[in-house]
Design a protein around this motif. Structure first.
Motif, PDB file in Angstrom:
ATOM      1  N   ARG A   1      -4.875   9.568  -2.176  1.00 17.95           N
ATOM      2  CA  ARG A   1      -4.944   8.110  -2.364  1.00 17.95           C
ATOM      3  C   ARG A   1      -5.140   7.448  -1.010  1.00 17.95           C
ATOM      4  NH1 ARG A   1       0.043   7.153  -6.429  1.00 17.95           N
ATOM      5  NH2 ARG A   1      -1.131   6.946  -8.367  1.00 17.95           N
TER       6      ARG A   1
ATOM      7  N   ILE B   1      -5.274   3.510   0.295  1.00 18.75           N
ATOM      8  CA  ILE B   1      -5.129   2.097  -0.093  1.00 18.75           C
ATOM      9  C   ILE B   1      -5.301   1.234   1.160  1.00 18.75           C
ATOM     10  CG2 ILE B   1      -3.670   0.404  -1.252  1.00 18.75           C
ATOM     11  CD1 ILE B   1      -3.872   2.771  -3.041  1.00 18.75           C
TER      12      ILE B   1
ATOM     13  N   GLU C   1      -6.483  -2.716  -1.845  1.00 24.45           N
ATOM     14  CA  GLU C   1      -7.760  -2.178  -2.323  1.00 24.45           C
ATOM     15  C   GLU C   1      -7.748  -0.657  -2.239  1.00 24.45           C
ATOM     16  OE1 GLU C   1     -10.999  -4.648  -0.921  1.00 24.45           O
ATOM     17  OE2 GLU C   1     -12.358  -2.922  -1.069  1.00 24.45           O
ATOM     18  N   SER C   2      -7.943  -0.034  -3.372  1.00 20.21           N
ATOM     19  CA  SER C   2      -7.973   1.423  -3.418  1.00 20.21           C
ATOM     20  C   SER C   2      -9.361   1.921  -3.019  1.00 20.21           C
ATOM     21  CB  SER C   2      -7.634   1.875  -4.836  1.00 20.21           C
ATOM     22  OG  SER C   2      -7.596   3.265  -4.893  1.00 20.21           O
TER      23      SER C   2
ATOM     24  N   PRO D   1       0.829  -1.217   0.000  1.00 17.29           N
ATOM     25  CA  PRO D   1       0.000   0.000   0.000  1.00 17.29           C
ATOM     26  C   PRO D   1       0.860   1.263   0.000  1.00 17.29           C
ATOM     27  CG  PRO D   1      -0.853  -1.600   1.565  1.00 17.29           C
ATOM     28  CD  PRO D   1       0.472  -2.119   1.100  1.00 17.29           C
TER      29      PRO D   1
ATOM     30  N   VAL E   1       1.059   4.218  -2.978  1.00 20.82           N
ATOM     31  CA  VAL E   1       0.883   5.640  -2.730  1.00 20.82           C
ATOM     32  C   VAL E   1       1.992   6.446  -3.406  1.00 20.82           C
ATOM     33  CG1 VAL E   1       1.193   7.326  -0.877  1.00 20.82           C
ATOM     34  CG2 VAL E   1      -0.512   5.532  -0.655  1.00 20.82           C
TER      35      VAL E   1
ATOM     36  N   SER F   1       0.403  -1.071  -9.331  1.00 24.82           N
ATOM     37  CA  SER F   1      -1.059  -1.171  -9.203  1.00 24.82           C
ATOM     38  C   SER F   1      -1.645  -2.164 -10.197  1.00 24.82           C
ATOM     39  CB  SER F   1      -1.681   0.208  -9.399  1.00 24.82           C
ATOM     40  OG  SER F   1      -1.262   0.739 -10.641  1.00 24.82           O
TER      41      SER F   1
END
Lengths: 879, 335
Positions: free
Chosen positions: B257, B259, B268-269, B167, B171, B190
């Motif tokens: 962002r 995440i 998971e965004s 995560p 970012v 991603s």
């Protein structure tokens, strides 16, 4: 009392030397031959010493020498009423040393006891500390023998099933497999408690939990053995399972069909005093339900056993066990060989906490397969298997009703408990007693009744874990005390202080307390934690709580009924000035070896480095019952002291004879033995040893310990009556994150009455370890199962032992009350300090967030749910 | 734990050597870097490859280099501990240094690698268990079974993604270099993942990860990674949240962002992070994003803690992380 004759016979081997309950007349008979010389030495000075003893008073807080010499004569700290020497031998207060009749042979201690301690009370590193740290310690699994095979156990994937058929032919045909055995090969039942032997090494006809051993393979290597397990075909007839206390009580499905009481292994009810009347008259009563979750020991070293037979049919078994002696007995029985042909050795040991206090399947299987193949066999459990072998804390459903007068004086307790015991008995009978009998300590409770039922369920068997059986009811009781305090509008600490017992107290269920530092321990933690300054003044989310407890120093009775000593220690003093100490006790990391070395070195006048401890080897060492029940320092320590004193007397006597001066006037200064009145008359210490050996022959002495006759009025006399009790007080400070539900236990102050801290660093370690374990049980650990009986988290990743980062700051204080019967006044420190920890956390959490947890562990999801419930209730009230 | 099953160990000194071994042994070989996840899984007999190909012999994969554009290029076998302590990583990508330092324990961080963490196997209560246990319960589809023990009617595996560095890397807009038999490609991190517990990596057969390319952080970027776990060490995340905010001098949020980690089979965004754009951070905006994250996630019983608790904690952790950035004030400003 009918026990008179038995009582006097019991202490025979230790004669006047034993600090506990010796009856001199019969002791002299028994010891007459062996100790003739010593008796002669003693006799010539008997009257003088007796006169001196009679004029001596025994106030607490005298110098070491006074306390030490009192140890065998009268309690140093107990009130005179308890210690009254007029009590007849057979009627003597249990737990109190009989005062020797003035005309009897005097105590060895008097002569042998050093006037100032050189060693006792000063921290010494554990004997096994460095090897464990630098990796040179050889644990059982480190051992390899020529031609050694590796064994693996096939376990049941079903919680409850009948074994219809087992086909091992494919496994036997696998290259590298030398032996496959099943239950019918070793069908003899065993078990740690003689009245409840319901286990076989491998399941005979039924499996009773997921993980129950079914077959065992020995192969050239572990991988082959493991692969062979998959080739064993077992046909099971699946049976309905019993997974809860309720199901077990219902008894529709029976786990041990032959058990006369269905799924009930044991029910005990005891009642003392006018419980109902006192409760009815109580001005305040708390009645509530409590639940203590099961959890397990997780010793770093997993169970391991290595078996080898010699050409004459003698078995040697190295095992990670806390009880070499009991294991030797059970091995002999199950394997059908005389005990004389079984040698059990415990190598370096990586912790047990009670989880290795009984024989396990692997020990029998390794021994049996080694005999069958003619090759050594080693079996080491995986971490997962240790979770199935279990013997951990019993989950306990509890109910209690506790009464008090308006001023906070406790009146009576009614207590019920149901234990979810798992598939086999283990120590369950003892656990049953331990849930009930300790309610009368450390508070004065005039009446109580208890009723505990230990049940069979289809789960891994529960057994003894640190604080065995006493942890669960202490959790309930200490929380109930806080509830009571709330109702009374009293501070919980005040309520406790008001009800503490005093030294010399005799409980309503006949436990004789000797030394008792309960009040001092409580004051210590209250002051150190600034309890009263903080209570009620901490910010939201922070709380402070208090809890107390008492525990035993060993059981008054051995596990199998006999009148022999509970512990014998042999000491050999070499011409070189080194002593070898032989003890059957098992150093399981608690530091008993260094304890033995310190006691012997102190008395003999040598250094700890000059002592070597040979422990836990049934061929070499005299019997000790094992490392359980917090008995080792107290009992083995006394036996060691006794043995060392005998040798010291010989050194003194030989010196006195050589210098031609009275033996009482010999003193040791450094490496010299001198005549006190004329220090120029002296010999080197080494010379004293040589003189003694010349005069008496080989310098070898055997010391014993056996507890005094304790209460026999009650059933289950092996559980509860103890030669001494320890007392613990704790204060905890916690903070609760009300958003995540995470509890942070910030600090725990623990003061423990250990009698005397023989080795302070080890005592502190034991207390820290106990607090750590208790706090883990309070907020992290749970041994739980799926409906099919499978343990949910058999790994140390998912079974949540606290890490160092989670562990609170632990402030340790030990209170020294110098117990009259303990070695140098010492009592236990290994288990007692855990008792208050779980409830002290619960009580502090209540102070922090106003939620009363009556079950554990207080995990974040549970805490959050409770907090939301509290909010909802509040909202409902407002609406 | 059982001892490791037998395998042959290879330690080539070049990437080509690794690819050659992978081609030769196919599915019978596995890559090992730190081994901190693979070896326990092998002891549990989740994998029994005949060949382990170590990346530790390749010096070039152990380096941290400053890229010409001012970003960093991180070799796949840089250890998590090195990542945590590296001054340039701390300066440019503090959330990454922090995330790496929150993994397992310091000792494990000293063995575990960045590449290993990025490619970490998905985890599940029912999967990361010994062979006996899995057989006693009924094997799951990720390990030789047919059903998912988390949700028996699920057509696909629901094991949870748990890599704490990912995560944070997302970012910072990390790109990974993948090398395989058919060549080299650079893929935005991603695009490496998909929501399937058994096939969560979109790697081509025989492809390995050699390095991670981090672009220079845009000015005004502030990021953090917050991990919730029961114990303060060792544990995998119950919930992980990485936040990245780019704010201008006036405090207006230009990029946002969020995440989430450990709530599904991939990082998971939270698309609703866009609610924060075009204005300074406000309590209302933060609450809206936290609520959106809560609504979005469907944690399952892949962990020992109740899913509803984890769902609530997603909201809380997102809110607290954003509040943390708000409290911290503007980049460049005195706090």
């Amino acid at each position: 009392m009918a026990e008179n004759s038995e009582n006097s016979g019991m202490s025979a081997p230790s004669a006047g030397a034993a600090p506990a309950g010796a009856a001199p007349a019969s002791a002299a008979e028994v010891e007459a031959a062996r100790e003739a010389r010593r008796a002669a030495i003693m006799a010539e000075r008997a009257s003088r010493r007796a006169a001196r003893a009679a004029t001596e008073t025994a106030p607490a807080g005298q110098g070491d020498a006074a306390i030490a010499s009192n140890a065998a004569d009268a309690p140093a700290t107990a009130p005179a009423a308890v210690a009254a020497p007029t009590v007849a031998a057979g009627l003597q207060a249990p737990g109190i040393a009989a005062a020797p009749a003035p005309t009897a042979a005097p105590s060895l201690s008097e002569l042998a006891m050093p006037k100032n301690f050189r060693i006792i009370g000063k921290s010494q590193p554990k004997v096994d500390g460095m090897p464990k740290i630098n990796g040179t310690a050889r644990f059982t699994d480190d051992m390899k023998l020529p031609r050694m095979l590796i064994g693996k156990t096939l376990r049941s994937p079903h919680a409850h099933a009948r074994i219809v058929r087992i086909d091992t032919t494919r496994a036997e045909a696998l290259p590298g497999v030398l032996c496959v055995i099943t239950g019918k090969d070793i069908p003899t039942k065993y078990g740690i408690i003689p009245v409840a032997q319901d286990e076989t090494a491998l399941a005979l006809d039924k499996v009773r939990y997921v993980g129950d051993p079914v077959a065992c393979v020995a192969a050239l290597d572990e991988e082959t053995a493991y692969n062979a397990l998959k080739l064993i075909q077992v046909e099971y007839e699946i049976l309905p399972t019993v997974m809860t206390i309720e199901d077990a009580l219902e008894g529709k499905v029976l786990i041990h069909e032959q058990n006369k009481t269905g799924n009930v292994l044991k029910n005990v009810q005891q009642s003392f005093g006018e419980v109902d009347a006192l409760l009815a008259d109580s001005e305040v009563v708390v009645e509530d339900d409590y639940y203590y979750e099961g959890n397990t020991h997780v010793p770093l070293e997993t169970h391991s056993a290595l078996a080898s037979w010699d050409h004459e049919g003698r078995l040697e078994l190295w095992s990670s066990t806390q009880v070499p002696h009991y294991l030797q007995r059970e091995l002999a029985k199950v394997l059908g060989v005389p005990q004389s042909r079984v040698r059990v050795v415990k190598p370096h040991f990586g912790a047990g906490y009670g989880g290795k206090s009984e024989p396990f399947s692997l020990e029998f299987c390794a021994a049996f397969m080694a005999r069958k193949t003619g090759r050594p066999v080693k079996i080491t459990y995986t971490r997962e298997e240790v979770f199935y072998a279990h013997r951990g804390r019993h989950p306990a459903k509890m109910w209690l009703k506790l009464g008090a007068r308006k001023d906070g004086t406790l009146t009576a307790l009614d207590f019920k408990c149901w234990l979810d015991g798992g598939g086999y008995a283990s120590f369950g009978v003892v656990t049953t007693y331990y849930t009930g009998v300790f309610h009368s300590l450390p508070y004065n409770l005039p009446a109580f009744r208890w009723d505990t039922t230990r049940l069979y369920t289809n789960k891994p068997p529960c057994g003894p874990k640190r604080g065995h059986g006493a942890i669960q009811p202490r959790f309930a009781f200490e929380i109930a005390l806080d509830q009571l305090a709330e109702k009374l509008g009293m501070d919980p600490a005040e309520l406790r202080r008001k009800n503490f017992i005093s030294p010399g107290h005799k409980t309503v269920n006949d436990f004789q307390v000797t030394s008792c530092g309960m009040k001092e321990a409580m004051e210590k933690v209250l002051v150190e934690s600034q309890y009263f300054e903080k209570k009620g003044k901490l910010p939201r989310g922070k709380g402070i709580g208090v809890a107390c407890s008492a525990y035993i120093c060993g059981a008054g009775q051995p596990i199998y009924a006999n009148d022999m000593p509970h512990s014998t220690v042999n000491v050999k003093l070499d011409r070189s000035g080194c002593a070898t100490i032989f003890s059957g006790s098992a150093d399981i990391g608690q530091g008993s070896n260094i304890m033995l070395a310190m006691i012997v070195a102190e008395i003999l006048g040598i250094q700890v480095a000059d002592c070597k401890v040979i422990e836990a080897d049934t061929d070499l060492t005299p019997v000790d019952l094992g490392s359980y029940s917090s008995r080792v320092t107290f009992m083995v320590g006394n036996a060691a002291r006794n043995a060392a004193e005998q040798l010291r007397i010989k050194l003194l006597q030989a010196t006195a004879d050589h210098l031609r001066v009275p033996v009482e006037e010999i003193e040791q200064v450094g490496q010299e033995m001198r005549y006190r009145k004329d220090p120029t008359r002296k010999i080197p210490f080494q010379r004293a040893i040589h003189e003694a050996e010349a005069r008496f022959g080989g310098l070898i002495a055997s010391g014993t310990y056996k507890p005094p006759r304790l209460s026999t009025r009650l059933g289950g006399r092996g559980a509860g009556p103890s030669p001494a009790y320890t007392f613990t007080a704790q204060v905890a400070e916690v903070s609760v994150d009300e958003e995540t539900g995470l509890i942070e236990v910030e600090r725990i102050w623990c003061a423990h009455d250990c009698g005397r801290a023989l080795n302070p660093v080890v005592v502190e370690g034991q207390i820290e370890g106990s607090v750590y374990m208790g706090f883990g049980e309070a907020i992290f650990e749970a041994q739980r199962y799926y409906k099919n009986g499978l343990m949910t988290t058999p790994s140390i990743l998912e079974y949540k032992l606290p890490t160092i980062h989670d562990t609170p700051e632990i402030k340790v204080f030990y209170i020294e009350t110098l117990d009259p019967n303990g070695p140098f006044g010492a009592k236990e420190a290994g288990e007692g300090p855990q008792l208050p920890t779980a409830p002290v956390v619960a009580n502090a959490v209540f102070d922090a967030i106003g939620v009363r947890f009556k079950s554990n562990p207080m995990t974040p999801d549970v805490v959050l749910k409770a907090l939301e419930g509290r909010t909802t209730r509040k909202n409902m009230r407002m609406a | 734990m059982l001892k490791l099953p037998e395998f042959q160990f290879h330690r080539p000194s070049t990437v080509e050597g690794v690819l050659e071994l992978l081609t030769r042994h196919g599915s019978n070989a596995r890559i090992v870097a730190g081994g901190t996840d693979l070896l326990p899984s092998m002891k549990q007999r989740l994998f029994t490859p005949d060949h382990l190909v170590s990346l530790r012999g390749i010096e070039t994969l152990r380096q941290i280099e400053i890229s010409p554009d001012g970003g960093l290029t991180l070799g796949a076998t840089v250890t998590l501990r090195e990542l945590t302590l590296h001054p340039e990583v701390q300066r440019l990508y503090p959330a990454l240094a922090s995330a790496a330092g929150q993994i397992a324990t310091v000792i494990i961080q000293g063995m575990g690698t960045l590449g290993g963490n990025i490619l970490l196997d998905t985890r599940c209560y029912y999967y990361n268990q010994g062979e006996f246990w899995r057989e006693a319960l009924g094997k799951c589809m990720k390990a030789d079974g047919t059903i998912c023990q988390v949700a028996r009617n699920s057509p696909s595996c629901l094991a949870a993604f748990s890599a704490d560095t990912v995560p944070a890397l997302l970012v910072y807009g990390a790109v990974v270099r993948l090398v395989g038999p058919s060549g080299t490609r650079a893929v935005p991190l991603s695009e490496l993942y998909q929501d399937d517990g058994m096939r969560w990596l979109k790697l081509l057969p025989g492809e390995i990860l050699t390095e991670v390319i981090l672009p220079p952080p845009p000015s005004g970027l502030e990021a953090r990674y917050d991990k919730l776990r029961v114990r303060q060490s060792i544990d995998y995340p119950l919930v992980g949240v990485a936040i990245g905010l780019v704010r201008d001098q006036a405090g207006t949020v230009e990029q946002a962002r969020v995440i989430l980690n450990a709530v599904s089979s991939m990082p998971e965004s939270v698309p609703q992070a866009a609610l924060l754009l075009g204005q300074p951070l406000t309590d209302e905006g933060i609450e809206a994003v936290a609520q959106a994250a809560y609504t979005q996630v469907k944690p399952l019983t892949t962990h020992g803690v109740q899913p509803i608790y984890r769902k609530k904690m997603v909201k809380l952790t997102v809110r607290k992380a954003l509040q943390g950035l708000m409290m911290k004030g503007m980049p460049g400003q005195a706090v």
